[in-house]
Write a protein that holds these residues in place. Structure first.
Motif, PDB file in Angstrom:
ATOM      1  N   ALA A 104       5.522  -9.416  -3.839  1.00  0.00           N
ATOM      2  CA  ALA A 104       5.418  -8.684  -5.096  1.00  0.00           C
ATOM      3  C   ALA A 104       4.393  -7.566  -4.807  1.00  0.00           C
ATOM      4  N   VAL A 105       3.141  -7.899  -4.623  1.00  0.00           N
ATOM      5  CA  VAL A 105       2.010  -6.955  -4.646  1.00  0.00           C
ATOM      6  C   VAL A 105       2.293  -5.957  -3.347  1.00  0.00           C
ATOM      7  N   ARG A 106       2.703  -6.451  -2.156  1.00  0.00           N
ATOM      8  CA  ARG A 106       3.217  -5.751  -1.004  1.00  0.00           C
ATOM      9  C   ARG A 106       3.939  -4.507  -1.320  1.00  0.00           C
ATOM     10  N   ALA A 107       5.009  -5.025  -1.898  1.00  0.00           N
ATOM     11  CA  ALA A 107       5.993  -4.181  -2.430  1.00  0.00           C
ATOM     12  C   ALA A 107       5.615  -3.012  -3.535  1.00  0.00           C
ATOM     13  N   ARG A 108       4.838  -3.374  -4.250  1.00  0.00           N
ATOM     14  CA  ARG A 108       4.261  -2.580  -5.245  1.00  0.00           C
ATOM     15  C   ARG A 108       3.289  -1.190  -4.358  1.00  0.00           C
ATOM     16  N   ILE A 109       2.510  -1.889  -3.519  1.00  0.00           N
ATOM     17  CA  ILE A 109       1.674  -1.164  -2.707  1.00  0.00           C
ATOM     18  C   ILE A 109       2.543  -0.169  -1.667  1.00  0.00           C
ATOM     19  N   GLU A 110       3.450  -0.680  -1.014  1.00  0.00           N
ATOM     20  CA  GLU A 110       4.514  -0.046  -0.236  1.00  0.00           C
ATOM     21  C   GLU A 110       5.111   1.304  -1.029  1.00  0.00           C
ATOM     22  N   LYS A 111       5.549   0.872  -2.363  1.00  0.00           N
ATOM     23  CA  LYS A 111       6.326   1.881  -3.144  1.00  0.00           C
ATOM     24  C   LYS A 111       5.307   3.000  -3.357  1.00  0.00           C
ATOM     25  N   LEU A 112       4.061   2.581  -3.663  1.00  0.00           N
ATOM     26  CA  LEU A 112       2.982   4.041  -4.008  1.00  0.00           C
ATOM     27  C   LEU A 112       2.766   4.484  -2.660  1.00  0.00           C
ATOM     28  N   MET A 113       2.410   4.117  -1.651  1.00  0.00           N
ATOM     29  CA  MET A 113       2.054   4.645  -0.394  1.00  0.00           C
ATOM     30  C   MET A 113       3.274   5.709   0.073  1.00  0.00           C
ATOM     31  N   ASN A 114       4.456   5.210  -0.163  1.00  0.00           N
ATOM     32  CA  ASN A 114       5.767   5.840   0.349  1.00  0.00           C
ATOM     33  C   ASN A 114       6.084   7.012  -0.484  1.00  0.00           C
ATOM     34  N   ILE A 115       5.477   7.333  -1.711  1.00  0.00           N
ATOM     35  CA  ILE A 115       5.874   8.548  -2.370  1.00  0.00           C
ATOM     36  C   ILE A 115       5.621   9.748  -1.746  1.00  0.00           C
ATOM     37  N   LYS A 116       4.220   9.865  -1.137  1.00  0.00           N
ATOM     38  CA  LYS A 116       3.739  10.873  -0.293  1.00  0.00           C
ATOM     39  C   LYS A 116       4.077  12.388  -0.914  1.00  0.00           C
ATOM     40  N   GLY A 117       3.611  12.570  -2.134  1.00  0.00           N
ATOM     41  CA  GLY A 117       3.474  13.587  -2.901  1.00  0.00           C
ATOM     42  C   GLY A 117       2.504  14.630  -2.733  1.00  0.00           C
TER      43      GLY A 117
END
Length: 261
Positions: A104-117
């Motif tokens: 769950a934590v890795r998924a949360r981190i990956e989600k934020l890292m992949n926004i790339k705004g």
């Protein structure tokens, strides 16, 4: 000495002037008499709990609470919890709960890292801070709180569409840490506004400008709001559930605090 240096008044001769500050709105985590939270084994000591001062504290008394809890309370209360833990078997990290938590934590981190705004966590954090300072501070209004909820939602959308976290996820990354905490702050900010909107009275650190007496004092509503509010989190996009703990006083007379008398 610090007060005299700042104000040029001798507090031994002239009463100290106390004025509201933003940390009055902090609130505090519920604890029992042993400073244990509602989560067994999790203790909250010092300024983060509400055991002595609640939301309406003065700056120096927060230091007092930290010292009192740390030196005189927790060494004698935590051992009551630990005394029977010797019977609890050791857990190994190959349990499914550890795997689920890590996933769950890795998924949360990956989600934020992949926004790339284009916006850094600090930029979005500052925008959220302005909303809370301007609309959900000590002085609150119905219109301001409704506006705050709408603006918090706008900041939340910006966070999930235009956030940029530099660096790598597997390195020591302070920007990622900021982003993770900011994600939590967005939930807390919304909850604070909902709670303030729900309580149609002025009481303690919560001052609704629509509810004040002719002389400017807080107009409390003990008939409808003589309880402690606790909100159950049900999901980011779900409506929280209000839980109430009634305040029943038998030994003292409930009176309205008045700073003018």
């Amino acid at each position: 000495d610090m007060y005299q240096m700042i104000s040029d008044d001798n507090p031994y001769e002239t009463p100290m002037m106390i004025f509201p500050a933003s940390h009055y709105t902090m609130g505090g985590i519920w604890v029992d008499y042993e400073l244990q939270t509602s989560i067994k084994g999790l203790f909250a000591i010092g300024e983060c709990n509400f055991s002595d001062h609640g939301a309406n504290r003065l700056g120096a008394s927060a230091l007092m609470q930290g010292l009192a809890d740390g030196y005189f309370v927790i060494p004698y209360t935590m051992q009551n919890y630990l005394s029977d833990q010797i019977k609890v078997p050791h857990f190994t990290t190959d349990a499914k709960e550890f795997d689920e938590a890590e996933k769950a934590v890795r998924a949360r981190i990956e989600k934020l890292m992949n926004i790339k705004g284009t916006k850094s966590p600090d930029q979005i954090h500052k925008r959220l801070g302005h909303v809370m300072w301007d609309l959900v501070g000590m002085g609150r209004t119905l219109q301001g709180l409704v506006k705050a909820l709408a603006e918090i939602e706008e900041v939340r959308k910006e966070f999930y569409t235009d956030l940029r976290v530099v660096g790598r996820a597997d390195d020591l990354n302070t920007e990622l840490e900021k982003a993770l905490r900011l994600e939590d702050f967005l939930v807390i900010a919304k909850m604070m506004a909902i709670d303030a909107l729900n309580r149609n009275e002025s009481c303690g650190a919560h001052f609704r400008e629509e509810y004040q007496l002719a002389d400017g004092e807080a107009a409390r509503n003990d008939k409808d709001y003589m309880y402690v509010s606790c909100w159950k989190y049900t999901g980011d996009n779900e409506k929280p559930v209000l839980l109430k703990e009634p305040l029943n006083y038998t030994e003292i007379k409930v009176q309205t605090r008045n700073y003018k008398s």
